[in-house]
Design a protein around this motif. Structure first.
Motif, PDB file in Angstrom:
ATOM      1  N   LYS B  31       0.834  -1.203   0.000  1.00  0.00           N
ATOM      2  CA  LYS B  31       0.000   0.000   0.000  1.00  0.00           C
ATOM      3  C   LYS B  31       0.869   1.253   0.000  1.00  0.00           C
ATOM      4  CE  LYS B  31      -3.695  -2.340   2.501  1.00  0.00           C
ATOM      5  NZ  LYS B  31      -4.543  -2.371   3.704  1.00  0.00           N
ATOM      6  N   TYR B  35      -0.354  12.331  -0.196  1.00  0.00           N
ATOM      7  CA  TYR B  35      -1.148  13.335   0.501  1.00  0.00           C
ATOM      8  C   TYR B  35      -0.674  14.723   0.086  1.00  0.00           C
ATOM      9  CZ  TYR B  35      -2.709   9.705   3.771  1.00  0.00           C
ATOM     10  OH  TYR B  35      -3.259   8.575   4.341  1.00  0.00           O
ATOM     11  N   LEU B  90       3.242  14.671   0.408  1.00  0.00           N
ATOM     12  CA  LEU B  90       3.777  13.617   1.265  1.00  0.00           C
ATOM     13  C   LEU B  90       3.413  12.250   0.709  1.00  0.00           C
ATOM     14  CD1 LEU B  90       2.693  15.204   4.634  1.00  0.00           C
ATOM     15  CD2 LEU B  90       5.057  14.739   4.009  1.00  0.00           C
ATOM     16  N   GLY B  96       0.081  -2.652   6.257  1.00  0.00           N
ATOM     17  CA  GLY B  96      -1.260  -3.076   6.670  1.00  0.00           C
ATOM     18  C   GLY B  96      -1.976  -1.958   7.383  1.00  0.00           C
ATOM     19  N   GLU B  97      -1.624  -1.715   8.630  1.00  0.00           N
ATOM     20  CA  GLU B  97      -2.308  -0.680   9.415  1.00  0.00           C
ATOM     21  C   GLU B  97      -1.515   0.617   9.467  1.00  0.00           C
ATOM     22  OE1 GLU B  97      -5.114  -3.041  12.542  1.00  0.00           O
ATOM     23  OE2 GLU B  97      -3.024  -2.695  13.102  1.00  0.00           O
ATOM     24  N   ALA B  98      -0.363   0.588  10.106  1.00  0.00           N
ATOM     25  CA  ALA B  98       0.414   1.813  10.264  1.00  0.00           C
ATOM     26  C   ALA B  98       0.898   2.332   8.922  1.00  0.00           C
ATOM     27  CB  ALA B  98       1.599   1.550  11.180  1.00  0.00           C
ATOM     28  N   GLN B  99       0.848   3.646   8.753  1.00  0.00           N
ATOM     29  CA  GLN B  99       1.416   4.279   7.572  1.00  0.00           C
ATOM     30  C   GLN B  99       2.712   4.957   7.960  1.00  0.00           C
ATOM     31  OE1 GLN B  99      -1.094   6.890   5.317  1.00  0.00           O
ATOM     32  NE2 GLN B  99      -2.760   5.405   5.172  1.00  0.00           N
ATOM     33  N   TYR B 100       3.678   4.860   7.078  1.00  0.00           N
ATOM     34  CA  TYR B 100       4.985   5.466   7.300  1.00  0.00           C
ATOM     35  C   TYR B 100       5.216   6.502   6.208  1.00  0.00           C
ATOM     36  CZ  TYR B 100       5.380   1.481  10.350  1.00  0.00           C
ATOM     37  OH  TYR B 100       5.149   0.564  11.335  1.00  0.00           O
ATOM     38  N   PHE B 101       5.538   7.721   6.643  1.00  0.00           N
ATOM     39  CA  PHE B 101       5.626   8.837   5.716  1.00  0.00           C
ATOM     40  C   PHE B 101       7.062   9.135   5.312  1.00  0.00           C
ATOM     41  CE2 PHE B 101       1.391  10.721   5.496  1.00  0.00           C
ATOM     42  CZ  PHE B 101       0.749  10.064   6.521  1.00  0.00           C
ATOM     43  N   GLY B 102       7.208   9.613   4.089  1.00  0.00           N
ATOM     44  CA  GLY B 102       8.459  10.167   3.640  1.00  0.00           C
ATOM     45  C   GLY B 102       8.610  11.596   4.134  1.00  0.00           C
TER      46      GLY B 102
END
Lengths: 111, 110
Positions: B31, B35, B90, B96-102
């Motif tokens: 995924k 943004y 962004l 899965g659940e947590a999103q990790y941002f650049g």
């Protein structure tokens, strides 16, 4: 029903105090509630997350309190420090669907 | 924690130019998300992908387009930049659940 409402929009706390940010939701099918911390010029970073089967989760100075019946959850920052000054976002998610973010709270810790 | 990279970090460009914002992640997450965010303001989802050759528009209408030819790569393209596109973009990935941002790309269109 997919909204997450966050308050306050901005918050000023004295060093050493407790910072409290609140979020409310309508969708009772949400099953994952994370908080993100964002410093200026950076992307949001996952801070702490909770599931609705527990009422509280603590990691260091950061605590999530979860009230399932009220459909509310909050972030508490104990012994707030100037380095905690940032924008905080709550979020919620249902299963494999997208994260729904709150509007953000700009936290300032005065030294 | 995911390693997610965005380039360029800052871009100043004239109206009408075509631009591509790059996003790549090394964790094999299926995924990925784009943004749009004005500094310190709400996050608006503009595109997302749940895997190779899968792309969807987000909640905020955007004139940009995306592609997902490889798992690790999720570029965003603006065919003709306008001043209204000035913002921070962004990219995020998720197992899965947590999103990790650049770290984001700050775009200024003159």
């Amino acid at each position: 029903q997919q909204q997450v409402k966050q308050s306050p929009q901005s918050l000023i706390v004295q060093k050493g105090g407790i910072s409290i940010i609140n979020c409310a939701y309508e969708n009772t099918a949400f099953d994952y509630f994370p908080w993100y911390q964002q410093f200026p010029g950076k992307g949001p970073a996952l801070l702490i997350a909770i599931r609705p089967d527990v009422s509280e989760k603590k990691e260091g100075r950061f605590t999530i309190s979860f009230n399932k019946s009220a459909k509310q959850f909050s972030l508490h920052i104990m012994d707030s420090q100037p380095g905690d000054s940032a924008t905080y976002f709550c979020a919620a998610k249902q299963g494999a669907q997208k994260l729904v973010f709150g509007q953000g709270t700009r936290l300032t810790i005065n030294p | 924690e995911a390693d997610i990279y965005q380039t360029p970090r800052y871009l100043v460009i004239g109206t009408g130019k075509k631009i591509t914002l790059e996003c790549s992640q090394t964790m094999g997450h299926d995924k990925m998300y784009w943004y749009q965010q004005d500094p310190g303001m709400e996050l608006h989802l503009i595109h997302y992908s749940y895997g190779v050759n899968s792309t969807e528009k987000g909640d905020l209408s955007s004139e940009s387009t995306v592609s997902r030819i490889r798992t690790e790569h999720f570029p965003l393209t603006l065919e003709s930049a306008r001043p209204s596109h000035t913002s921070q973009y962004l990219c995020a990935s998720s197992p899965g659940e947590a999103q990790y941002f650049g770290p984001g790309t700050r775009l200024l269109v003159l």
